[in-house]
Design an enzyme around this catalytic site. Sequence first.
Site, PDB file in Angstrom:
ATOM      1  N   GLU A 149      10.760  53.714   7.509  1.00 21.60           N
ATOM      2  CA  GLU A 149      10.833  53.210   8.877  1.00 21.60           C
ATOM      3  C   GLU A 149      10.571  54.319   9.906  1.00 21.60           C
ATOM      4  O   GLU A 149      10.951  54.211  11.072  1.00 21.60           O
ATOM      5  CB  GLU A 149      12.205  52.567   9.111  1.00 21.60           C
TER       6      GLU A 149
ATOM      7  N   SER B 285      14.136  46.656   8.376  1.00 21.89           N
ATOM      8  CA  SER B 285      12.851  46.330   8.996  1.00 21.89           C
ATOM      9  C   SER B 285      11.909  45.582   8.063  1.00 21.89           C
ATOM     10  O   SER B 285      10.695  45.687   8.163  1.00 21.89           O
ATOM     11  CB  SER B 285      12.162  47.604   9.512  1.00 21.89           C
TER      12      SER B 285
ATOM     13  N   TYR C 195       7.024  44.839  13.985  1.00 26.71           N
ATOM     14  CA  TYR C 195       6.960  46.087  14.740  1.00 26.71           C
ATOM     15  C   TYR C 195       5.571  46.494  15.216  1.00 26.71           C
ATOM     16  O   TYR C 195       5.454  47.274  16.156  1.00 26.71           O
ATOM     17  CB  TYR C 195       7.551  47.235  13.901  1.00 26.71           C
TER      18      TYR C 195
ATOM     19  N   ARG D 161      24.059  45.501  15.443  1.00 22.22           N
ATOM     20  CA  ARG D 161      23.557  44.136  15.603  1.00 22.22           C
ATOM     21  C   ARG D 161      23.881  43.373  14.335  1.00 22.22           C
ATOM     22  O   ARG D 161      23.638  43.864  13.233  1.00 22.22           O
ATOM     23  CB  ARG D 161      22.047  44.140  15.825  1.00 22.22           C
TER      24      ARG D 161
ATOM     25  N   ASP E 205      23.391  39.986  12.064  1.00 21.00           N
ATOM     26  CA  ASP E 205      22.381  38.945  11.849  1.00 21.00           C
ATOM     27  C   ASP E 205      22.941  37.827  10.973  1.00 21.00           C
ATOM     28  O   ASP E 205      23.583  38.089   9.944  1.00 21.00           O
ATOM     29  CB  ASP E 205      21.148  39.541  11.162  1.00 21.00           C
TER      30      ASP E 205
ATOM     31  N   GLU F  24      23.408  40.422   7.554  1.00 17.73           N
ATOM     32  CA  GLU F  24      23.577  41.869   7.480  1.00 17.73           C
ATOM     33  C   GLU F  24      24.003  42.444   8.823  1.00 17.73           C
ATOM     34  O   GLU F  24      23.929  41.787   9.862  1.00 17.73           O
ATOM     35  CB  GLU F  24      22.287  42.546   7.011  1.00 17.73           C
TER      36      GLU F  24
ATOM     37  N   ASN G 193      23.270  45.820  11.253  1.00 16.41           N
ATOM     38  CA  ASN G 193      22.391  46.952  11.518  1.00 16.41           C
ATOM     39  C   ASN G 193      23.101  47.913  12.460  1.00 16.41           C
ATOM     40  O   ASN G 193      23.345  47.578  13.621  1.00 16.41           O
ATOM     41  CB  ASN G 193      21.088  46.468  12.150  1.00 16.41           C
TER      42      ASN G 193
ATOM     43  N   GLY H  83      16.719  48.325  16.121  1.00 14.56           N
ATOM     44  CA  GLY H  83      15.525  48.770  16.821  1.00 14.56           C
ATOM     45  C   GLY H  83      15.727  48.847  18.327  1.00 14.56           C
ATOM     46  O   GLY H  83      16.396  48.002  18.919  1.00 14.56           O
TER      47      GLY H  83
END
Length: 349
Positions: A13, A174, A243, A282, A284, A297, A299, A303
Amino acid sequence: MKIILLYGGQSPEHEVSLLSAFSILQAIYYNYYEVELVYIQKDGTFKKGPVIHEAPKDIEFLSLKNEKTVPPTSLEKENVIVFPCLHGPNGEDGTIQGFLETLNLPYVGCGVLASACGMDKIITKTLLQQAGIPQLPFVSVVQGMWKENPRLIFEQCEGSLIYPMFVKPANMGSSVGISKVENREELQVALGKAFAYDQRVIVEQGIEAREIEVGLLGNEDVRTTLPGEIVKDVAFYDYNAKYLDNKIQMSIPADIEPEIQGKAQMYAKQAYQVIAGSGLARCDFFLTASGELFLNELNTMPGFTEFSMYPALWEERGIKYKDLIEELIQLGLNRFNKKQEKIKTLKED
């Protein structure tokens, strides 16, 4: 005060990190801070760039082509805070956080434990199951077991799950290394692909669901955003779509029932506290047509590109991108100062 922006890294990433770092540099309050760039190249070497007082105009500036490599321990130690804008292994998984703790430097984001737990999908799911937070059925696979007895792995997956399934490296983000599979032949190929990124892989039940995301911000006092939604026109978005092609459409807040909104916020906050989160994360979720909510999950360094979900969620709550960065800096400093106070108290005792 100086911000050391740490970006790049050895993770697949790497390019996402560059995009996030460039966006952050456009939004820093330069009347309060100066910024020093520290670029971790793909081979793991560090390059220290110039101190800047305004945003660079071109992302190519971040490659620091004319700068020399430096030892990692050369990071300054007075009146600085490190902003580790790193995604994936060797950046978001607790390794760089442990390094910064060793150097006794304040930094933005989650600490060692939360970063390590949040990065590892198998550990995350195991911890959250213990906390009673709904998870999709999954099977964890270790590469050594796969090499010794692939037939047993097939039987475990097909005995616990039904097709379609998603195959994911345990420590990656990602959408790197992730595959959707519809049969055993595809499962075999997908496992080989995932093992190229990690020695541990998770095979997860695939479902028809909406993707709901909640932003978290805080140390002891945790705030949550309203849920946002990734609006999909295909079943699965890969790395390029997320991305590079900017094909992701977001709905903020998500068009869901207030009861489900509240449940998502509650589970997100609970999960954040279970892994000892601080700074930001974050969370999800998958939301089925029947209203079932499954936590997918966490994070711990989501991003930060100009079209990323995390800053957009807080923008809807009235916190602009520039102010979000400032708040994250203050949260990092507060956590560091509290730690120093505890160390001082222990020494006095």
